[in-house]
Motif scaffolding. Sequence first.
Motif, PDB file in Angstrom:
ATOM      1  N   ALA A   3       0.785  -1.324  -0.069  1.00 53.72           N
ATOM      2  CA  ALA A   3      -0.087  -0.148  -0.120  1.00 53.72           C
ATOM      3  C   ALA A   3       0.823   1.188  -0.024  1.00 53.72           C
ATOM      4  O   ALA A   3       0.434   2.302  -0.642  1.00 53.72           O
ATOM      5  CB  ALA A   3      -0.764  -0.194   1.327  1.00 53.72           C
ATOM      6  N   ASP A   4       1.916   1.337   0.792  1.00 54.26           N
ATOM      7  CA  ASP A   4       2.883   2.377   0.745  1.00 54.26           C
ATOM      8  C   ASP A   4       3.679   2.474  -0.543  1.00 54.26           C
ATOM      9  O   ASP A   4       3.589   3.674  -1.054  1.00 54.26           O
ATOM     10  CB  ASP A   4       3.834   2.203   1.957  1.00 54.26           C
ATOM     11  CG  ASP A   4       3.167   2.177   3.341  1.00 54.26           C
ATOM     12  OD1 ASP A   4       1.946   2.847   3.604  1.00 54.26           O
ATOM     13  OD2 ASP A   4       3.893   1.882   4.327  1.00 54.26           O
ATOM     14  N   ARG A   5       4.007   1.428  -1.173  1.00 57.69           N
ATOM     15  CA  ARG A   5       4.727   1.770  -2.568  1.00 57.69           C
ATOM     16  C   ARG A   5       3.693   2.031  -3.351  1.00 57.69           C
ATOM     17  O   ARG A   5       4.213   2.955  -4.250  1.00 57.69           O
ATOM     18  CB  ARG A   5       5.294   0.446  -2.646  1.00 57.69           C
ATOM     19  CG  ARG A   5       6.442   0.003  -1.858  1.00 57.69           C
ATOM     20  CD  ARG A   5       7.351  -1.026  -2.403  1.00 57.69           C
ATOM     21  NE  ARG A   5       8.859  -1.153  -1.703  1.00 57.69           N
ATOM     22  CZ  ARG A   5       9.595  -2.079  -1.953  1.00 57.69           C
ATOM     23  NH1 ARG A   5       9.391  -3.179  -2.680  1.00 57.69           N
ATOM     24  NH2 ARG A   5      10.620  -1.960  -1.194  1.00 57.69           N
ATOM     25  N   LEU A   6       2.501   1.661  -3.463  1.00 57.93           N
ATOM     26  CA  LEU A   6       1.671   1.948  -4.425  1.00 57.93           C
ATOM     27  C   LEU A   6       1.344   3.573  -4.279  1.00 57.93           C
ATOM     28  O   LEU A   6       1.404   4.290  -5.606  1.00 57.93           O
ATOM     29  CB  LEU A   6       0.052   1.481  -4.443  1.00 57.93           C
ATOM     30  CG  LEU A   6      -0.852   1.421  -5.332  1.00 57.93           C
ATOM     31  CD1 LEU A   6      -0.466   1.082  -6.710  1.00 57.93           C
ATOM     32  CD2 LEU A   6      -2.002   0.550  -4.933  1.00 57.93           C
ATOM     33  N   ARG A   7       1.244   3.917  -3.138  1.00 57.83           N
ATOM     34  CA  ARG A   7       0.977   5.483  -2.865  1.00 57.83           C
ATOM     35  C   ARG A   7       1.999   6.361  -3.405  1.00 57.83           C
ATOM     36  O   ARG A   7       1.553   7.409  -3.909  1.00 57.83           O
ATOM     37  CB  ARG A   7       0.411   5.636  -1.407  1.00 57.83           C
ATOM     38  CG  ARG A   7       0.077   6.882  -0.915  1.00 57.83           C
ATOM     39  CD  ARG A   7      -0.258   7.084   0.555  1.00 57.83           C
ATOM     40  NE  ARG A   7       0.596   6.228   1.480  1.00 57.83           N
ATOM     41  CZ  ARG A   7       1.825   6.998   1.832  1.00 57.83           C
ATOM     42  NH1 ARG A   7       2.192   8.158   1.562  1.00 57.83           N
ATOM     43  NH2 ARG A   7       2.590   6.279   3.019  1.00 57.83           N
ATOM     44  N   VAL A   8       3.248   5.862  -3.016  1.00 58.50           N
ATOM     45  CA  VAL A   8       4.528   6.668  -2.925  1.00 58.50           C
ATOM     46  C   VAL A   8       4.930   6.453  -4.396  1.00 58.50           C
ATOM     47  O   VAL A   8       5.418   7.605  -4.947  1.00 58.50           O
ATOM     48  CB  VAL A   8       5.260   6.500  -1.961  1.00 58.50           C
ATOM     49  CG1 VAL A   8       6.650   7.187  -2.060  1.00 58.50           C
ATOM     50  CG2 VAL A   8       4.684   6.791  -0.474  1.00 58.50           C
ATOM     51  N   GLY A  10       3.646   4.614  -7.169  1.00 62.10           N
ATOM     52  CA  GLY A  10       2.794   4.389  -8.191  1.00 62.10           C
ATOM     53  C   GLY A  10       2.584   2.848  -8.654  1.00 62.10           C
ATOM     54  O   GLY A  10       3.571   2.037  -7.951  1.00 62.10           O
ATOM     55  N   PRO A  11       1.730   2.654  -9.564  1.00 63.52           N
ATOM     56  CA  PRO A  11       1.683   1.129  -9.894  1.00 63.52           C
ATOM     57  C   PRO A  11       2.653   0.647 -10.611  1.00 63.52           C
ATOM     58  O   PRO A  11       2.766  -0.545 -10.664  1.00 63.52           O
ATOM     59  CB  PRO A  11       0.118   1.182 -10.213  1.00 63.52           C
ATOM     60  CG  PRO A  11       0.044   2.580 -10.803  1.00 63.52           C
ATOM     61  CD  PRO A  11       0.797   3.511 -10.184  1.00 63.52           C
ATOM     62  N   THR A  16       7.345  -1.413  -6.738  1.00 62.72           N
ATOM     63  CA  THR A  16       6.074  -2.010  -6.540  1.00 62.72           C
ATOM     64  C   THR A  16       5.483  -3.103  -7.288  1.00 62.72           C
ATOM     65  O   THR A  16       4.834  -4.009  -6.585  1.00 62.72           O
ATOM     66  CB  THR A  16       4.833  -0.824  -6.872  1.00 62.72           C
ATOM     67  OG1 THR A  16       5.368   0.630  -6.362  1.00 62.72           O
ATOM     68  CG2 THR A  16       3.408  -0.901  -6.758  1.00 62.72           C
TER      69      THR A  16
END
Length: 120
Positions: A3-8, A10-11, A16
């Motif tokens: 979740a943190d990698r996705l938020r910071v 991106g996908p 990520t």
Amino acid sequence: VFADRLRVLGPDHPDTLNTRANLAYRRGEAGYPAAAVAAFEEVFADRLRVLGPDHPDTLNTRANLAYRRGEAGCPAAAVAAFEEVFADRLRVLGPDHADTLTARANLAYWQMQLSNGTSA
């Protein structure tokens, strides 16, 4: 972490995508090969789009997907996929690369499972 990698990040960021691949792998290790197959299919589609077909991470995802398909009860699908993974690793990495040799060994393993009428 995902979740943190996705938020910071991106996908499509490699970290990520690595986290998603690790989650897929762990699903298989936890005894959920069908869930691992579904997760690896999604990661593969994204890695193919972002990194291209010959990137090592894309090839690794294909290999993991192939193995989990076999574990999910589809040894014929694992054989077909490993035939392609082996051919591509041979072309991209050469005959002596460890990943090429691993693909060849996995192909032989799933061919044996298929001929015995069993899965892992």
